[in-house]
Design a protein around this motif. Structure first.
Motif, PDB file in Angstrom:
ATOM      1  N   LYS A 137       0.814  -1.230   0.000  1.00 57.63           N
ATOM      2  CA  LYS A 137       0.000   0.000   0.000  1.00 57.63           C
ATOM      3  C   LYS A 137       0.842   1.272   0.000  1.00 57.63           C
ATOM      4  O   LYS A 137       0.414   2.307  -0.501  1.00 57.63           O
ATOM      5  CB  LYS A 137      -0.905   0.027   1.243  1.00 57.63           C
ATOM      6  N   LEU A 138       2.028   1.189   0.620  1.00 56.75           N
ATOM      7  CA  LEU A 138       2.857   2.377   0.803  1.00 56.75           C
ATOM      8  C   LEU A 138       4.289   2.107   0.341  1.00 56.75           C
ATOM      9  O   LEU A 138       4.730   0.955   0.288  1.00 56.75           O
ATOM     10  CB  LEU A 138       2.903   2.775   2.285  1.00 56.75           C
ATOM     11  N   LYS A 139       5.012   3.181   0.066  1.00 57.44           N
ATOM     12  CA  LYS A 139       6.453   3.079  -0.145  1.00 57.44           C
ATOM     13  C   LYS A 139       7.090   3.241   1.226  1.00 57.44           C
ATOM     14  O   LYS A 139       7.277   4.358   1.718  1.00 57.44           O
ATOM     15  CB  LYS A 139       6.925   4.174  -1.117  1.00 57.44           C
ATOM     16  N   LEU A 140       7.394   2.122   1.862  1.00 60.72           N
ATOM     17  CA  LEU A 140       7.810   2.138   3.267  1.00 60.72           C
ATOM     18  C   LEU A 140       9.278   2.532   3.428  1.00 60.72           C
ATOM     19  O   LEU A 140      10.143   2.134   2.641  1.00 60.72           O
ATOM     20  CB  LEU A 140       7.589   0.769   3.902  1.00 60.72           C
ATOM     21  N   THR A 141       9.526   3.305   4.481  1.00 59.66           N
ATOM     22  CA  THR A 141      10.902   3.671   4.836  1.00 59.66           C
ATOM     23  C   THR A 141      11.293   3.120   6.207  1.00 59.66           C
ATOM     24  O   THR A 141      12.480   2.940   6.487  1.00 59.66           O
ATOM     25  CB  THR A 141      11.060   5.201   4.876  1.00 59.66           C
ATOM     26  N   ASP A 142      10.285   2.878   7.082  1.00 60.18           N
ATOM     27  CA  ASP A 142      10.579   2.472   8.457  1.00 60.18           C
ATOM     28  C   ASP A 142       9.613   1.389   8.939  1.00 60.18           C
ATOM     29  O   ASP A 142       8.407   1.464   8.658  1.00 60.18           O
ATOM     30  CB  ASP A 142      10.460   3.669   9.411  1.00 60.18           C
ATOM     31  N   PHE A 143      10.167   0.432   9.676  1.00 61.40           N
ATOM     32  CA  PHE A 143       9.373  -0.601  10.342  1.00 61.40           C
ATOM     33  C   PHE A 143       9.982  -0.850  11.717  1.00 61.40           C
ATOM     34  O   PHE A 143      11.185  -1.073  11.843  1.00 61.40           O
ATOM     35  CB  PHE A 143       9.394  -1.902   9.528  1.00 61.40           C
ATOM     36  N   GLU A 144       9.137  -0.785  12.737  1.00 63.74           N
ATOM     37  CA  GLU A 144       9.602  -1.090  14.097  1.00 63.74           C
ATOM     38  C   GLU A 144       8.589  -1.991  14.783  1.00 63.74           C
ATOM     39  O   GLU A 144       7.384  -1.755  14.717  1.00 63.74           O
ATOM     40  CB  GLU A 144       9.782   0.187  14.925  1.00 63.74           C
ATOM     41  N   CYS A 145       9.083  -3.024  15.440  1.00 60.34           N
ATOM     42  CA  CYS A 145       8.234  -3.926  16.212  1.00 60.34           C
ATOM     43  C   CYS A 145       8.755  -3.977  17.644  1.00 60.34           C
ATOM     44  O   CYS A 145       9.913  -4.353  17.877  1.00 60.34           O
ATOM     45  CB  CYS A 145       8.248  -5.324  15.592  1.00 60.34           C
ATOM     46  N   LEU A 146       7.912  -3.581  18.593  1.00 62.03           N
ATOM     47  CA  LEU A 146       8.214  -3.712  20.020  1.00 62.03           C
ATOM     48  C   LEU A 146       7.281  -4.775  20.569  1.00 62.03           C
ATOM     49  O   LEU A 146       6.063  -4.676  20.410  1.00 62.03           O
ATOM     50  CB  LEU A 146       7.976  -2.390  20.754  1.00 62.03           C
ATOM     51  N   VAL A 147       7.824  -5.807  21.231  1.00 59.25           N
ATOM     52  CA  VAL A 147       6.960  -6.919  21.641  1.00 59.25           C
ATOM     53  C   VAL A 147       7.505  -7.604  22.884  1.00 59.25           C
ATOM     54  O   VAL A 147       8.716  -7.710  23.075  1.00 59.25           O
ATOM     55  CB  VAL A 147       6.808  -7.934  20.478  1.00 59.25           C
ATOM     56  N   GLY A 148       6.574  -8.055  23.722  1.00 59.82           N
ATOM     57  CA  GLY A 148       6.985  -8.806  24.904  1.00 59.82           C
ATOM     58  C   GLY A 148       5.829  -9.551  25.541  1.00 59.82           C
ATOM     59  O   GLY A 148       4.671  -9.128  25.442  1.00 59.82           O
TER      60      GLY A 148
END
Length: 377
Positions: A137-148
């Motif tokens: 859908k987008l031209k992505l520049t950033d991806f962040e996943c915070l998980v616990g």
């Protein structure tokens, strides 16, 4: 009726088997017969099978009657088990989260005409699925996943309980963490770059680098910045670092009074009781996925998905088992419904890229009271 075999009757394996048995004929297997008896009491329609997955011939023989395999064995057994399943020409959904690169088996899966969907949990898993969808859908520049995954009640000193074996948790604390910064793969020690993050309903947590990007390093190389960080209650990292720096996680054996033992084995044994999650102990899973990019009009967009899921008292199922297991069973069902038919190895981002699959998974999870809350600006 479709016949499914689940390899591994642990916390997540048993949760998946019980869920799948509402629609399909399900057999659950494990080496430990006592574990199988326990699962059979919860899932009364399940068939149990004692099976040693390390015996390749025995495993491949056992797989013959089944239409689909769900692999939930410990990580150190995962790669070889998956390879044996593919060689047996069986379609498979895998959540064993082994350290090897699953994409190495892609050619084998194609040759055997097999669909193998890997890393199909919460993280890796659902984070990848969301990334795959928005990459279309987008031209992505950033991806962040915070998980616990965290206990609701904090117990000093670690304020942590593991829904799986301490050895697998310690692996997360010792394996070098890879992330992408300005298009370059950066490798740092796990537990590094610790910072505080606030979460509604929980408070402040600390995040630290862990090696969670896995397949997306290879499947999404065009995204300039990508990072996954693990979440714990504040203070946890410092105590773990003390153990790590003092040599408690070393694998090389030492001799004490004539007995050889590795510090890691000793530490795992001690921490097993300290970190063991009680059978009905309340815990929660928290995750925040942040994506940044531009749409077809060049407008900058930020998409954030938040997950806050808790232990289900009604079914006595942990949040980590629900969020991990039901993602995998959603994918298993969409495959069985014919919504994904490609052959080869497929990490979840290559499933989520298809809108019909993305919506199917989110709806499946919502039906089980697991909600990913989206914000966009």
């Amino acid at each position: 009726m479709i016949s499914i075999i689940v390899l591994g009757a642990g916390m997540v394996g048993s949760t998946m088997a019980i869920d799948l048995a509402t629609k399909h004929r399900v057999t659950i297997s494990d080496l430990n017969n006592n574990v199988l008896k326990k699962v059979a009491k919860k899932g009364t329609t399940l068939t149990t099978l004692q099976l040693d997955v390390t015996n390749k011939k025995e495993l491949q023989q056992a797989l013959k009657p089944f239409d689909l395999v769900i692999c939930a064995v410990p990580g150190y057994l995962g790669f070889q088990t998956l390879k044996a399943v593919i060689e047996a020409q069986k379609n498979v959904v895998d959540i064993s989260f082994f350290p090897e690169n699953s994409l190495e088996l892609d050619q084998l899966a194609k040759e055997k005409n097999v669909t193998a969907i890997v890393d199909c949990g919460v993280a890796p898993g659902m984070g990848n699925i969301i990334l795959g969808y928005y990459n279309e859908k987008l031209k992505l520049t950033d991806f962040e996943c915070l998980v616990g995954g965290l206990p609701k009640v904090k117990k000093w000193p670690f304020c942590y309980k593991a829904p799986f074996s301490p050895v697998d948790v310690i692996e997360e604390y010792t394996r070098p963490a890879r992330y992408i910064e300005n298009g370059t793969v950066i490798t740092k020690e796990a537990l590094s770059d610790c910072e505080y993050v606030d979460f509604k309903g929980i408070g402040t947590l600390e995040s630290f680098n862990s090696d969670g990007l896995r397949s997306i390093i290879f499947t999404m190389p065009h995204i300039k910045n990508m990072k996954e960080k693990t979440l714990r209650y504040p203070g946890h990292v410092e105590y773990v670092k003390v153990l790590k720096e003092s040599g408690f996680f070393n694998k090389e054996k030492i001799t004490i009074n004539g007995t050889s033992i590795s510090p890691l084995d000793f530490t795992s044994k001690i921490l097993f009781n300290e970190w063991k999650l009680g059978e009905t102990e309340e815990e929660l899973t928290v995750m925040r996925i942040t994506l940044k990019g531009s749409n077809s009009k060049g407008q900058l967009k930020t998409i954030v998905y938040n997950l806050h899921d808790e232990y289900c008292e009604k079914t006595q199922t942990t949040s980590m088992a629900r969020t991990t297991g039901y993602t995998a069973t959603a994918v298993a069902n969409l495959f069985l419904d014919g919504l994904f038919v490609e052959k080869g190895i497929f990490p979840p981002e290559l499933i989520g890229k298809h809108e019909i699959c993305f919506n199917y998974i989110l709806n499946y999870l919502e039906e089980r009271n697991i909600h990913y809350i989206k914000k966009e600006n």
